[in-house]
Design a protein around this motif. Structure first.
Motif, PDB file in Angstrom:
ATOM      1  N   THR A  23       0.858  -1.195   0.000  1.00 40.50           N
ATOM      2  CA  THR A  23       0.000   0.000   0.000  1.00 40.50           C
ATOM      3  C   THR A  23       0.889   1.239   0.000  1.00 40.50           C
ATOM      4  N   VAL A  24       0.604   2.162  -0.915  1.00 45.24           N
ATOM      5  CA  VAL A  24       1.387   3.406  -0.970  1.00 45.24           C
ATOM      6  C   VAL A  24       0.440   4.602  -0.929  1.00 45.24           C
ATOM      7  N   LYS A  25       0.963   5.716  -0.469  1.00 44.71           N
ATOM      8  CA  LYS A  25       0.214   6.981  -0.549  1.00 44.71           C
ATOM      9  C   LYS A  25       0.417   7.554  -1.944  1.00 44.71           C
ATOM     10  N   LEU A  26      -0.625   8.116  -2.495  1.00 47.91           N
ATOM     11  CA  LEU A  26      -0.471   8.678  -3.832  1.00 47.91           C
ATOM     12  C   LEU A  26      -1.287   9.950  -3.986  1.00 47.91           C
ATOM     13  N   LYS A  27      -0.772  10.813  -4.892  1.00 52.72           N
ATOM     14  CA  LYS A  27      -1.466  12.068  -5.218  1.00 52.72           C
ATOM     15  C   LYS A  27      -2.264  11.828  -6.498  1.00 52.72           C
ATOM     16  N   ALA A  28      -3.512  12.278  -6.514  1.00 51.50           N
ATOM     17  CA  ALA A  28      -4.353  12.067  -7.702  1.00 51.50           C
ATOM     18  C   ALA A  28      -5.347  13.216  -7.850  1.00 51.50           C
ATOM     19  N   VAL A  29      -5.832  13.389  -9.071  1.00 46.12           N
ATOM     20  CA  VAL A  29      -6.961  14.293  -9.298  1.00 46.12           C
ATOM     21  C   VAL A  29      -8.222  13.491  -8.997  1.00 46.12           C
ATOM     22  N   VAL A  30      -9.058  14.012  -8.124  1.00 44.20           N
ATOM     23  CA  VAL A  30     -10.289  13.292  -7.762  1.00 44.20           C
ATOM     24  C   VAL A  30     -11.482  14.170  -8.130  1.00 44.20           C
ATOM     25  N   ILE A  31     -12.380  13.619  -8.943  1.00 45.39           N
ATOM     26  CA  ILE A  31     -13.629  14.346  -9.244  1.00 45.39           C
ATOM     27  C   ILE A  31     -14.747  13.744  -8.414  1.00 45.39           C
ATOM     28  N   ASP A  32     -15.692  14.586  -8.040  1.00 46.33           N
ATOM     29  CA  ASP A  32     -16.798  14.096  -7.205  1.00 46.33           C
ATOM     30  C   ASP A  32     -18.079  14.828  -7.600  1.00 46.33           C
ATOM     31  N   ASN A  33     -19.179  14.226  -7.257  1.00 46.00           N
ATOM     32  CA  ASN A  33     -20.466  14.834  -7.602  1.00 46.00           C
ATOM     33  C   ASN A  33     -21.459  14.535  -6.476  1.00 46.00           C
ATOM     34  N   GLN A  34     -21.312  15.266  -5.378  1.00 46.88           N
ATOM     35  CA  GLN A  34     -22.180  15.046  -4.223  1.00 46.88           C
ATOM     36  C   GLN A  34     -23.248  16.131  -4.196  1.00 46.88           C
ATOM     37  N   ASN A  35     -24.469  15.752  -3.983  1.00 46.26           N
ATOM     38  CA  ASN A  35     -25.600  16.691  -3.923  1.00 46.26           C
ATOM     39  C   ASN A  35     -25.624  17.625  -5.128  1.00 46.26           C
ATOM     40  N   GLU A  36     -25.348  17.057  -6.305  1.00 52.91           N
ATOM     41  CA  GLU A  36     -25.351  17.785  -7.577  1.00 52.91           C
ATOM     42  C   GLU A  36     -24.331  18.912  -7.632  1.00 52.91           C
ATOM     43  N   LYS A  37     -23.310  18.846  -6.776  1.00 52.81           N
ATOM     44  CA  LYS A  37     -22.219  19.825  -6.853  1.00 52.81           C
ATOM     45  C   LYS A  37     -20.984  19.090  -7.367  1.00 52.81           C
ATOM     46  N   PHE A  38     -20.551  19.487  -8.576  1.00 50.20           N
ATOM     47  CA  PHE A  38     -19.405  18.806  -9.191  1.00 50.20           C
ATOM     48  C   PHE A  38     -18.111  19.455  -8.723  1.00 50.20           C
ATOM     49  N   ASP A  95     -10.498  18.053  -7.393  1.00 53.67           N
ATOM     50  CA  ASP A  95      -9.467  18.436  -6.435  1.00 53.67           C
ATOM     51  C   ASP A  95      -8.252  17.528  -6.583  1.00 53.67           C
ATOM     52  N   ILE A  96      -7.117  18.053  -6.105  1.00 55.49           N
ATOM     53  CA  ILE A  96      -5.919  17.208  -6.033  1.00 55.49           C
ATOM     54  C   ILE A  96      -5.875  16.671  -4.610  1.00 55.49           C
ATOM     55  N   LYS A  97      -5.878  15.332  -4.474  1.00 58.32           N
ATOM     56  CA  LYS A  97      -5.977  14.747  -3.133  1.00 58.32           C
ATOM     57  C   LYS A  97      -4.890  13.710  -2.920  1.00 58.32           C
ATOM     58  N   GLU A  98      -4.610  13.454  -1.636  1.00 60.79           N
ATOM     59  CA  GLU A  98      -3.740  12.323  -1.326  1.00 60.79           C
ATOM     60  C   GLU A  98      -4.634  11.178  -0.872  1.00 60.79           C
ATOM     61  N   ILE A  99      -4.505  10.038  -1.542  1.00 62.51           N
ATOM     62  CA  ILE A  99      -5.282   8.849  -1.146  1.00 62.51           C
ATOM     63  C   ILE A  99      -4.301   7.694  -1.001  1.00 62.51           C
ATOM     64  N   ASP A 100      -4.735   6.553  -0.485  1.00 67.59           N
ATOM     65  CA  ASP A 100      -3.789   5.437  -0.507  1.00 67.59           C
ATOM     66  C   ASP A 100      -4.205   4.420  -1.557  1.00 67.59           C
ATOM     67  N   SER A 101      -3.218   3.611  -1.964  1.00 64.41           N
ATOM     68  CA  SER A 101      -3.426   2.730  -3.123  1.00 64.41           C
ATOM     69  C   SER A 101      -4.466   1.656  -2.852  1.00 64.41           C
ATOM     70  N   GLY A 102      -4.895   1.516  -1.594  1.00 67.46           N
ATOM     71  CA  GLY A 102      -5.997   0.613  -1.273  1.00 67.46           C
ATOM     72  C   GLY A 102      -7.282   1.005  -2.009  1.00 67.46           C
ATOM     73  N   PHE A 142      -4.665  10.292 -14.072  1.00 66.97           N
ATOM     74  CA  PHE A 142      -4.285  11.541 -13.399  1.00 66.97           C
ATOM     75  C   PHE A 142      -3.981  11.206 -11.937  1.00 66.97           C
ATOM     76  N   SER A 143      -2.913  10.444 -11.749  1.00 72.69           N
ATOM     77  CA  SER A 143      -2.605   9.845 -10.461  1.00 72.69           C
ATOM     78  C   SER A 143      -1.140   9.414 -10.486  1.00 72.69           C
ATOM     79  N   GLN A 144      -0.547   9.250  -9.295  1.00 70.86           N
ATOM     80  CA  GLN A 144       0.837   8.761  -9.286  1.00 70.86           C
ATOM     81  C   GLN A 144       0.912   7.245  -9.472  1.00 70.86           C
ATOM     82  N   TYR A 145      -0.192   6.559  -9.172  1.00 72.10           N
ATOM     83  CA  TYR A 145      -0.260   5.094  -9.374  1.00 72.10           C
ATOM     84  C   TYR A 145      -1.608   4.745  -9.989  1.00 72.10           C
ATOM     85  N   ALA A 146      -1.633   3.621 -10.731  1.00 66.27           N
ATOM     86  CA  ALA A 146      -2.909   3.075 -11.224  1.00 66.27           C
ATOM     87  C   ALA A 146      -2.847   1.560 -11.121  1.00 66.27           C
ATOM     88  N   LYS A 147      -4.033   0.944 -11.014  1.00 69.55           N
ATOM     89  CA  LYS A 147      -4.104  -0.520 -11.033  1.00 69.55           C
ATOM     90  C   LYS A 147      -5.128  -0.885 -12.096  1.00 69.55           C
TER      91      LYS A 147
END
Ligand SMILES: NC(=O)c1ccc[n+]([C@@H]2O[C@H](COP(=O)([O-])OP(=O)(O)OC[C@H]3O[C@@H](n4cnc5c(N)ncnc54)[C@H](OP(=O)(O)O)[C@@H]3O)[C@@H](O)[C@H]2O)c1
Length: 333
Positions: free
Chosen positions: A2-17, A20-27, A102-107
């Motif tokens: 498991t690694v930490k990675l920086k990625a572009v994350v798009i979201d659409n919660q409550n019709e608000k698109f 953001d650039i976020k740090e997530i883990d490869s899990g 758009f991420s430092q890692y992909a699977k």
């Protein structure tokens, strides 16, 4: 692993698109059987549509977009792909249904990958990216006219959306194939750019506006059309007998309003191009042709290298038709 990675994350919660650039883990990378450390991704028209609002293409959120990438294998459950090998991934709904580049890692699934051809490193492969791969596919569709007509030569080829990613690379490839390339653009200040890529002649996009006759003067042996919409109607009426139109894009619209006349009087062939679902065999063939057909020094000069922050600032320009050339995305910039 498991690694930490920086990625572009798009979201659409409550019709608000949001994007953001976020740090997530490869899990969070749940699909596929090969983990890849990404060197580069690239910015394509479809990426811009997805970054804007999901483009009615991405259906599950949050999501990591990016329809192509190149990088090195970190972990693999498939013996065909070994640790540290360089791979290329384009299409197969990566960045649409599966987390993308758009991420430092992909699977991803190993069946989506090809190994880099000799002399095409990670950076070169994304300077081409989906746009370049599509331009190769379109150009070989035009060349196929010579085989269909038992050696009769292709001469005049029209390329629409010529300053875009697919268009620019198609101009380069088709002129290298020896054809007279007629580049259609809406950008009045890009004549020298297109001539430098190999265009013989530049045509204003406005010349393809307005009503079309059922058949107009047959002018083009082949057409690479990245624009679609009303201009394609007029273009179809101008194709020479047995000419091939490789239709790959919709930057100008999705509807065409044509008649059967170009097809039944002139035997025109409308050849749809789908780069995303191309077989591995065709991918390997086309990527291996790239070295012969692409001037990478020239391609480098028309390619911008973007960080994630720059990507999020620049993508709207593609949708407005104000961008030219190619953009690669460096996740470590
Ligand atoms: N079928 C496939 O597998 C496949 C693969 C890749 C891309 N595509 C499609 O191919 C198209 C081009 O992709 P790209 O990545 O090259 O995009 P791009 O870099 O944004 O290029 C599109 C070009 O089209 C022209 N254009 C933009 N808006 C237009 C309008 N309203 N009317 C007429 N021309 C317009 C512009 O060129 P000028 O200013 O020079 O006219 C623009 O640079 C997109 O529709 C994309 O979705 C399809």
């Amino acid at each position: 692993m498991t690694v930490k990675l920086k990625a572009v994350v798009i979201d659409n919660q409550n019709e608000k698109f949001t994007r953001d650039i976020k740090e997530i883990d490869s899990g969070h990378l749940k699909d596929g059987n090969v983990l890849i450390k990404i060197d580069y991704s690239s910015l394509n028209y479809k990426d811009a549509m997805i970054l804007k609002d999901g483009g009615r293409i991405v259906r599950k959120f949050p999501f990591v977009p990016g329809i192509d990438f190149s990088g090195k294998v970190v972990e693999s459950e498939d013996d065909r792909f070994k640790k540290d090998e360089n791979i290329i991934c384009t299409g197969f709904r990566v960045g649409e249904a599966y987390y993308g580049g758009f991420s430092q890692y992909a699977k991803v699934d190993s069946n989506f990958l090809i190994k880099n051809p000799k002399n095409i490193d990670s950076k070169k492969s994304m300077m081409l990216g989906t746009a370049g791969f599509t331009a190769l596919q379109c150009s070989f569709a035009i060349k196929a006219r010579e085989e269909l007509l038992l050696g009769e030569k292709v001469k005049d080829v029209l390329v629409t959306g010529a300053t875009g990613g697919v268009g620019s690379i198609a101009v380069m490839i088709l002129s290298k194939m020896g054809y007279d390339v007629h580049a259609v653009t809406g950008k009045k200040d890009k004549n020298d750019y297109l001539k430098d890529l190999g265009a013989k002649n530049i045509i204003d996009r406005k010349d393809f506006e307005g009503e079309s006759k059922l058949l107009e003067k047959g002018t083009w042996d082949g057409v690479v059309d990245t624009v679609g919409g009303p201009s394609l109607t007029k273009i179809l009426a101008q194709v020479k007998p047995n000419g091939i139109v490789a239709s790959c894009g919709n930057a100008g619209g999705i509807k065409i309003n044509t008649t059967v006349m170009p097809f039944i009087i002139r035997g025109v062939k409308l050849w749809g191009i789908d780069s995303s679902g191309a077989s591995i065999k065709r991918r390997e063939f086309l990527w291996n042709e790239a070295e012969k057909l692409i001037d990478f020094n020239k391609l480098k000069s028309l390619t911008k290298e973007l960080s994630f922050t720059e990507l999020l600032n620049i993508y709207p320009k593609l949708l407005e038709g104000k961008f030219f050339g190619r953009a690669i995305v460096n996740p470590n910039k």
